[in-house]
Design an enzyme around this catalytic site. Structure first.
Site, PDB file in Angstrom:
ATOM      1  CG  ASN A 167      -1.827   1.126   1.370  1.00  0.00           C
ATOM      2  OD1 ASN A 167      -1.772   2.054   0.558  1.00  0.00           O
ATOM      3  ND2 ASN A 167      -2.672   1.101   2.373  1.00  0.00           N
ATOM      4  CE  LYS A 174      -0.576   2.593   6.388  1.00  0.00           C
ATOM      5  NZ  LYS A 174      -1.967   2.708   6.479  1.00  0.00           N
ATOM      6  NE  ARG A 189      -6.046   1.942  -0.111  1.00  0.00           N
ATOM      7  CZ  ARG A 189      -5.984   3.125   0.465  1.00  0.00           C
ATOM      8  NH1 ARG A 189      -4.844   3.551   0.982  1.00  0.00           N
ATOM      9  NH2 ARG A 189      -7.041   3.883   0.519  1.00  0.00           N
ATOM     10  CG  HIS A 215     -12.710   4.663   3.268  1.00  0.00           C
ATOM     11  ND1 HIS A 215     -13.372   5.705   3.869  1.00  0.00           N
ATOM     12  CD2 HIS A 215     -11.395   4.898   3.455  1.00  0.00           C
ATOM     13  CE1 HIS A 215     -12.501   6.544   4.392  1.00  0.00           C
ATOM     14  NE2 HIS A 215     -11.279   6.080   4.141  1.00  0.00           N
ATOM     15  NE  ARG A 274      -9.359  13.680   3.104  1.00  0.00           N
ATOM     16  CZ  ARG A 274      -9.351  12.360   3.082  1.00  0.00           C
ATOM     17  NH1 ARG A 274     -10.489  11.691   3.056  1.00  0.00           N
ATOM     18  NH2 ARG A 274      -8.220  11.691   3.050  1.00  0.00           N
ATOM     19  N   GLY A 318     -14.114   4.492  14.915  1.00  0.00           N
ATOM     20  CA  GLY A 318     -15.216   3.521  15.024  1.00  0.00           C
ATOM     21  C   GLY A 318     -14.865   2.330  15.907  1.00  0.00           C
ATOM     22  CD  GLU A 370      -8.626  -0.280   4.282  1.00  0.00           C
ATOM     23  OE1 GLU A 370      -8.837   0.383   3.277  1.00  0.00           O
ATOM     24  OE2 GLU A 370      -8.174   0.193   5.345  1.00  0.00           O
TER      25      GLU A 370
END
Ligand code: AMP
Length: 400
Positions: A7, A14, A92, A181, A242, A334, A385
């Site tokens: 990624n 990563k 990714r 996402h 953002r 979350g 992911e």
């Protein structure tokens, strides 16, 4: 088969190595400050007590990948003896436009198609493509798969993705809602269905990926039918830095009032807005909560505005799907921020959504958070992911 997942960001990378027989993590790591002073790789072999760190110049992504390959094959902290033990690489990639609705084997045609999407994701696609180039140079015979953040949302119907601007902007320039996402929303939805012991084809789900970047997705019978991010990841929820949804007229107004140079408004909305912009404290929810506890009014307001927008989308998606069976929380906020989950779910009893305050006292662990009598289940599902990318890669390469 072992799969290497890559990624690539503009100055970071990563990676993970996974054994797909058992879907277990063998090693993971992070390269930071690529192309800058102080480039560093931090490598972690699964189960090892200490991380391996090496600060060494890395001018570009090829250098960085070279160090990743050295780290994973090292005789002390490595996990394989030679690169032949890597059966495939999963990359990714942020934006595949309307071209791909699922992951694909990377061929020269795919690379051309992704290059055409650079305009749509100028910050993300170029480093993703550099990562692919670097791997191709160092592992020319290893198959590679592209897994796209936008792919899962390609099932959205036109009424969800068309903006009400002259239609030729969609036809000529591809201006439409794409959503992001996707890999995370798909993973937590599938895992959520497994936890509930039900087929995803029969469930109406709302997945809340709340991290530094944040989005909510309505998933009806396994398909994304709407999501809060749009043409870029700027639309939708209030995020760390953002703005999320704002009146588009604000951009012109801000430009005129602030005498902004080209690109400056974009910078403000992407990097200086969100909970950071409202609070003036931080984009990190831990800092905001500390400041809120100390009575900082703007930190309190930032948290309220964030929660308001998540609830707003949950309500909208319940209306769009004519109901919801489960709401799933994932990503940094979350998964870890029980206070924020509490605010979001409070006062939704009339919609059959009841959070169990005792069960909610949990971080980063798969848990059913709703009360036993809650009509709608509330779940915490840590996102993964990398595993999703590795699964797609393995499936495509082995044609399983
Ligand atoms: P992500 O982008 O998914 O890595 O999420 C990063 C964000 O998660 C951070 O900026 C924090 O705001 C938030 N976060 C991580 N851990 C906690 C925690 N224990 N409590 C509240 N927020 C957290």
């Amino acid at each position: 088969m072992n799969v290497l997942v890559i990624n690539c960001g503009s100055s970071s990378l990563k990676y993970q190595v996974l054994d797909m027989k058992t879907e277990s993590l063998m090693a993971k790591g992070l390269v930071e400050r690529i192309g800058l002073d102080g480039s560093i790789i931090t490598h972690e072999k699964a189960g090892a007590e200490e991380k391996f760190k090496l600060e060494t110049p890395m001018a570009n992504h090829t250098d960085a990948i070279g160090h990743v390959l050295e780290a994973i094959t090292d005789k002390d902290h490595g996990v394989i003896t030679s690169m032949d033990e890597i059966g495939a690489v999963g990359h990714r990639v942020v934006h595949a436009g309307e071209k791909y609705a699922s992951s694909v084997l990377i061929t020269p045609d795919v690379i051309n198609a992704l290059e055409e999407c650079v305009d749509l994701a100028p910050l993300h696609n170029p480093p993703n493509l550099s990562g692919i180039d670097a791997c191709k140079a160092l592992m020319p015979n290893t198959p590679m798969v592209g897994v796209f953040d936008t792919a899962f949302h390609q099932t959205m119907p036109p009424e969800s993705y068309i903006y009400a601007i002259p239609y030729e902007y969609y036809e000529k320039y591809g201006i439409r809602r794409y959503g992001f996402h996707g890999t995370s929303h798909k993973y937590v939805a599938e895992r959520g269905a497994e936890i509930l012991g039900q087929s995803i084809d029969k469930l109406k789900l709302i997945t809340c990926h709340l991290g530094n970047g944040a989005s909510v997705t309505a998933i009806k019978y396994g398909k994304s039918i709407d999501t809060s991010m749009g043409f870029t990841p700027l639309e939708g929820l209030v995020m760390g830095t953002r703005s999320g949804d704002i009146d588009p007229a604000i951009v012109t107004f801000m430009r005129e009032k602030g005498n902004l140079k080209p690109g400056e408004a974009n910078d403000i909305l992407n990097k200086k807005s969100g909970v950071l912009g409202i609070s003036g404290v931080s984009s990190d929810f831990r800092d905001l909560e500390k400041a809120a506890e100390e009575g900082n009014e703007r930190a309190i307001l930032a948290l309220k505005v964030f929660a308001h927008k998540v609830r707003f989308y949950i309500g909208a998606y319940i209306a769009e799907m004519n109901g919801v069976d489960a709401i799933i929380f994932t990503a940094g906020v979350g998964e870890n921020d029980m206070g924020m989950r509490d605010i979001i779910c409070s006062n939704l009893h009339n919609l059959g959504i009841k959070l169990d305050l005792v069960k909610n006292r949990v971080r980063g662990k798969e848990t059913v958070l709703s009360t036993d009598d809650s009509k709608v289940k509330i779940l915490l599902v840590p996102t993964n992911e990398e595993l999703m990318i590795a699964r797609d890669t393995y499936k495509i390469v082995t044609k399983k």
